[in-house]
Design an enzyme around this catalytic site. Structure first.
Site, PDB file in Angstrom:
ATOM      1  CB  THR A 168      -0.909   0.014   1.248  1.00 14.66           C
ATOM      2  OG1 THR A 168      -0.098  -0.299   2.369  1.00 14.66           O
ATOM      3  CG2 THR A 168      -2.017  -1.005   1.143  1.00 14.66           C
ATOM      4  CE  LYS A 198       1.068 -14.896  -0.677  1.00 16.92           C
ATOM      5  NZ  LYS A 198       1.651 -13.641  -0.256  1.00 16.92           N
ATOM      6  CG  ASP A 216       4.087 -13.819   2.061  1.00 17.61           C
ATOM      7  OD1 ASP A 216       3.793 -13.117   3.046  1.00 17.61           O
ATOM      8  OD2 ASP A 216       4.064 -13.392   0.883  1.00 17.61           O
ATOM      9  N   PRO A 217       2.403 -15.140   5.265  1.00 16.42           N
ATOM     10  CG  PRO A 217       2.319 -14.807   7.588  1.00 16.42           C
ATOM     11  CD  PRO A 217       3.289 -15.026   6.439  1.00 16.42           C
ATOM     12  CG  HIS A 255       6.465  -9.312  -4.561  1.00 11.63           C
ATOM     13  ND1 HIS A 255       5.750  -8.463  -5.377  1.00 11.63           N
ATOM     14  CD2 HIS A 255       5.561  -9.904  -3.753  1.00 11.63           C
ATOM     15  CE1 HIS A 255       4.479  -8.528  -5.051  1.00 11.63           C
ATOM     16  NE2 HIS A 255       4.326  -9.387  -4.076  1.00 11.63           N
ATOM     17  CB  SER A 256       5.914 -12.663  -8.796  1.00  9.84           C
ATOM     18  OG  SER A 256       4.922 -13.631  -8.575  1.00  9.84           O
TER      19      SER A 256
HETATM   20  O1  GKR Z   1      -1.086 -13.341  -5.525  1.00 10.64           O
HETATM   21  O2  GKR Z   1      -2.413 -13.499  -3.822  1.00 10.64           O
HETATM   22  C1  GKR Z   1      -1.322 -13.224  -4.337  1.00 10.64           C
HETATM   23  C2  GKR Z   1      -0.219 -12.763  -3.419  1.00 10.64           C
HETATM   24  O3  GKR Z   1      -0.684 -12.655  -2.113  1.00 10.64           O
HETATM   25  C3  GKR Z   1       0.342 -11.448  -3.871  1.00 10.64           C
HETATM   26  O4  GKR Z   1      -0.672 -10.515  -4.074  1.00 10.64           O
HETATM   27  C4  GKR Z   1       1.357 -10.896  -2.942  1.00 10.64           C
HETATM   28  O5  GKR Z   1       1.627  -9.584  -3.300  1.00 10.64           O
HETATM   29  O6  GKR Z   1       2.717 -12.660  -3.728  1.00 10.64           O
HETATM   30  C5  GKR Z   1       2.656 -11.563  -2.988  1.00 10.64           C
HETATM   31  C6  GKR Z   1       3.451 -11.622  -1.731  1.00 10.64           C
HETATM   32  O7  GKR Z   1       4.476 -12.249  -1.748  1.00 10.64           O
HETATM   33  O8  GKR Z   1       3.087 -11.012  -0.738  1.00 10.64           O
HETATM   34 MG    MG Z   2       5.031 -11.552   0.249  1.00 12.41          MG
END
Ligand code: GKR
Ligand code: MG
Length: 450
Positions: free
Chosen positions: A103, A221, A249-250, A348-349
């Site tokens: 953000t 995730k 990654d939460p 990151h993606s």
């Molecule tokens: O694709 O839902 C998703 C991820 O949560 C993404 O939006 C995150 O920005 O992959 C991302 C992350 O590593 O936080």
């Molecule tokens: Mg992340």
């Protein structure tokens, strides 16, 4: 004699939508289509450069304003191009979040990024060199990526042709039965990955990713189910793949206290723990007690956040992302700062297409201290705007294109089809929370949740 300049004469900006599976995260669930904007930067030399970025409404408007502001500038004058964009956005430069998660990134850097990539593509074509050569030269010929696991439903729940076998969700365990109010702009068929809502489902998903792509790192995730369940999933992944480094990654779903508990419970298993808790202060509190490095793509997403994060000892690894760090050269600047302060670097993606992947690969190839396998959502997509054949994941890595520029070519028919899909699908902004609420009206995006 000075070499001739190559002037920008305009840019075509095409929003596209591509099919995206119902991937769950702490703010909701992916919509049936992910959006991207494809930039074709046109020059007076007849060369056209490619860029790819987000396509949310406000960002699109800024891209159009930026394209106008940089018309007439030389593709080699990247400082002047960024300054022109910063100038044009003055007064309209509030950060726009990515699904409510990233953000506080710089709006100027987000807007500049795809134009910078397109300029580098033109420069590469003009000089007959791959983009990696313009960034200092590749230090590896293939870039390792990690398998990116998601809890997911078997299908988008609103598809009229599908019924959930589960009678009552409003937990995230399964989507609800079809409700007429959940009108789909475009129903989707079940995707080939199926459901993954427990450790066994995730292990099966990981098995398939590793078998098909040869990944040598795995990221889950999290932030979807209570932390004990996600710890159990990581433990099962560790038993199934004892030699593969794991990450969790939460997206800041936990309090510092919960984060410390999870971190202690997963000692020796995680390569790094990504964004367990919100903010630099919270991350620093966890970092002081966690046995593994903390990584972030949430509390450090812009240059002005680096100094406070370093001072607080909040993170050991920064996930770069050229889409919001201001393109490839500024991402290399980030890499230098990380190197100076002893921080590790990963990448990151978000859901993306081939132009973004090509840019990520050139950047990673030319960044010596990017030593962690990069994130990518690549295996989750089934459609693209680039001609196939150049980019593929083998043995967990993508070979660096050796042809001029980014090395990828636009497939005009595919671009037109995905633009049509954008027009038809009705989605204009990424909104994982809003989409989840259509399925579970009681859902709230809370950070920290546990
Ligand atoms: O694709 O839902 C998703 C991820 O949560 C993404 O939006 C995150 O920005 O992959 C991302 C992350 O590593 O936080
Ligand atoms: Mg992340």
């Amino acid at each position: 004699m000075a070499p001739a300049s190559i002037r920008i004469t305009g840019a075509r900006i095409t929003p596209v939508a591509f099919v995206d599976p119902p991937l769950l995260n702490t703010v909701g669930v992916h919509q049936p289509y992910a959006l991207r904007a494809i930039i074709e930067l046109v020059t007076d030399a007849g060369l056209v450069g490619l860029g790819e970025t987000y396509a949310d409404t406000r960002h699109l408007a800024r891209l159009h304003a930026a394209a106008e502001a940089i018309t007439g500038l030389d593709v080699f004058a990247l400082n002047a191009i960024r300054a022109a964009i910063a100038d044009r956005l003055r007064g309209d430069d509030a950060a726009v979040g990515t699904a409510g998660m990233i953000t506080s990134a710089s709006a100027v850097d987000q807007v500049f990024s795809p134009f910078e990539v397109a300029c580098l593509d033109v420069q590469g074509h003009a000089g007959g060199r791959p983009v990696a050569d313009l960034l200092g030269g590749a230090v590896r010929d293939a870039v390792p990526f990690s398998a990116y696991l998601f809890y997911k439903w078997a299908f988008h729940p609103h598809s009229p042709s599908l019924r959930s076998p589960h009678p009552h969700p409003p937990s995230l365990r399964s989507p609800p039965p079809h409700s007429p109010s959940l009108h789909s702009p475009h129903p989707q068929e079940p995707d080939p990955w199926g459901e993954a809502l427990d450790p066994a489902g995730l292990v099966a998903q990981a098995r398939r990713m590793v078998d098909e792509y040869g990944f040598t790192a795995i990221k889950l995730k999290g932030g979807v189910f209570p932390p004990e369940e996600e710890m159990a999933a990581i433990e099962e992944l560790h038993s199934a793949f004892p030699h593969i480094p794991l990450r969790l990654d939460p997206n800041a779903a936990w309090t510092p206290q919960t984060s410390v508990k999870v971190a202690s419970g997963l000692a020796g298993i995680l390569e790094y723990l990504e964004d367990p808790t919100p903010g630099i202060a919270g991350m620093a509190e966890v970092a002081a007690q966690a046995p593994m490095p903390l990584a972030t793509n949430m509390c450090v997403v812009a240059f002005d956040q680096l100094a406070p994060a370093v001072a607080a000892g909040a993170v050991k690894v920064v996930l770069s992302d050229h889409h919001y760090w201001g393109g490839l050269q500024r991402s290399r600047l980030l890499a230098g700062i990380c190197d100076t302060f002893g921080l590790g670097l990963s990448m990151h993606s978000n859901s993306h297409l081939g132009i973004s992947l090509a840019a990520m690969v050139h950047l990673a190839a030319a960044t010596p201290n990017l030593t962690y396998a990069c994130d990518t959502h690549w295996p989750w997509k089934t459609e693209d705007v680039v001609k196939p054949g150049v980019l593929s994941i083998r043995n967990g890595s993508v070979a660096v294109p050796a042809t001029p520029g980014l090395g990828v070519e636009l497939d005009r028919d595919a671009l037109a089809a995905l633009h049509e899909q954008y027009l038809r699908c009705g989605i204009r902004d990424r909104d994982d929370t809003g989409y989840m609420r259509r399925i579970d009206p009681a859902f709230e995006a809370i950070s920290p949740r546990w």
